[in-house]
Motif scaffolding. Structure first.
Motif, mmCIF file in Angstrom:
data_model
loop_
_atom_site.group_PDB
_atom_site.id
_atom_site.type_symbol
_atom_site.label_atom_id
_atom_site.label_comp_id
_atom_site.label_asym_id
_atom_site.label_seq_id
_atom_site.Cartn_x
_atom_site.Cartn_y
_atom_site.Cartn_z
ATOM 1 N N PHE A 130 -50.317 -26.417 -10.692
ATOM 2 C CA PHE A 130 -49.586 -25.260 -10.193
ATOM 3 C C PHE A 130 -48.117 -25.405 -10.594
ATOM 4 N N SER A 150 -45.752 -19.373 -1.866
ATOM 5 C CA SER A 150 -46.122 -18.602 -3.044
ATOM 6 C C SER A 150 -45.040 -17.563 -3.322
ATOM 7 N N ASP A 152 -45.498 -14.465 -4.076
ATOM 8 C CA ASP A 152 -45.849 -13.215 -3.402
ATOM 9 C C ASP A 152 -45.447 -13.251 -1.934
ATOM 10 N N LEU A 181 -43.777 -21.217 -5.715
ATOM 11 C CA LEU A 181 -44.775 -21.247 -6.782
ATOM 12 C C LEU A 181 -44.598 -20.057 -7.727
ATOM 13 N N ASP A 183 -45.988 -16.946 -9.957
ATOM 14 C CA ASP A 183 -47.102 -16.010 -9.829
ATOM 15 C C ASP A 183 -48.227 -16.457 -10.752
ATOM 16 N N PRO A 184 -49.459 -16.553 -10.251
ATOM 17 C CA PRO A 184 -50.574 -16.964 -11.118
ATOM 18 C C PRO A 184 -50.940 -15.859 -12.095
ATOM 19 N N ASP A 193 -56.149 -21.208 -3.244
ATOM 20 C CA ASP A 193 -55.152 -20.147 -3.250
ATOM 21 C C ASP A 193 -54.642 -19.925 -1.825
ATOM 22 N N ARG A 194 -53.531 -20.534 -1.490
ATOM 23 C CA ARG A 194 -52.898 -20.384 -0.179
ATOM 24 C C ARG A 194 -51.444 -19.956 -0.354
ATOM 25 N N GLU A 195 -50.886 -19.377 0.705
ATOM 26 C CA GLU A 195 -49.530 -18.842 0.627
ATOM 27 C C GLU A 195 -48.461 -19.874 0.955
#
Length: 245
Positions: A130, A150, A152, A181, A183-184, A193-195
């Motif tokens: 990541f 994240s 987002d 992080l 953006d994927p 996938d966690r915030e």
């Protein structure tokens, strides 16, 4: 010629209305269901494929047998002390990381938002690929009460403000944002996938959760700690032979 075929087909449909309706309805339902299954299976197969060392990353699972009934339960988790023990005792294991999932509400000033997250050890970014938009992956999860969010979640919670250095308040702890992080992309889907990631050392620093770091405590949270490790190539080959597929 083609119009004649259409006329014949139409007459057959009218002559066998019930049979035709069943076939058409079955086809109408079957096609989208098959397409949906293909999309789901393809999505599952592509999970975590972006990790650089994906072929050498393994998850430790636990098989529990009930003493009274003999019922067997397969868990995707492991006892809390197992990860560090394997890392220290097995030379072929490069890195190990423990994750403990949680869901809670985060608060900043007067804003409140629900969030799903993990407590994660600092080795998280050495095992999983990541990328960070801001922050140092080697230190972002090192100190107690530090957190990575994240991109987002940062936009939804902080808007255009830089989240780094800001304090998130939970009912159980306050943490400082030390990283954000990236953006994927469409090919960077992960089951992790966690915030929010909170440093695992925060658990030991909290007065009400000291047992998580106790190396002798093999029962505490045995059913909730996710443990992963990355292996050297020699161990990778042995594991694939021992546990194919």
């Amino acid at each position: 010629m083609f119009s004649n075929y259409l006329k014949v087909a139409f007459r057959i449909l009218l002559r066998h209305k019930s049979f035709s309706a069943i076939n058409i309805l079955g086809l109408a339902i079957g096609m989208p269901v098959c397409l949906l299954l293909i999309l789901v299976i393809d999505g599952q197969r592509n999970l975590d494929q972006f990790n650089v060392n994906k072929d050498r990353v393994f998850r430790i699972t636990t098989r529990v047998t009930e003493r009274t009934s003999g019922t067997v339960h397969d868990l995707a988790t492991a006892p809390a002390p197992l990860g560090p023990l394997l890392k220290s005792e097995v030379d072929e294991i490069e890195e190990a990381v423990r994750l403990l999932g949680f869901s809670s509400a985060a608060k900043y000033n007067e804003k409140l938002m629900s969030v799903d997250g993990f407590y994660a050890e600092e080795s998280f970014f050495r095992i999983f690929s990541f990328a960070l938009r801001s922050g140092n992956p080697e230190t972002a999860l090192k100190s107690p009460f530090s957190a990575v969010i994240s991109a987002d979640f940062g936009r939804r919670f902080f808007g255009d403000q830089d989240p780094t250095g800001r304090v998130l308040t939970f009912s159980f702890v306050d943490v400082v944002v030390t990283g954000v992080l990236e953006d994927p992309s469409s090919d960077q889907q992960s089951h992790l996938d966690r915030e929010l990631l909170i440093s695992f050392s925060t658990l030991a620093a909290q007065e009400n959760k000291p047992a998580i770091s106790d190396p002798e405590n093999w029962n505490k949270r045995a059913g909730s700690i996710n443990t992963f490790f990355s292996a050297l190539e020699v161990m990778h080959r042995w594991l694939n032979r021992r546990f194919p597929g």
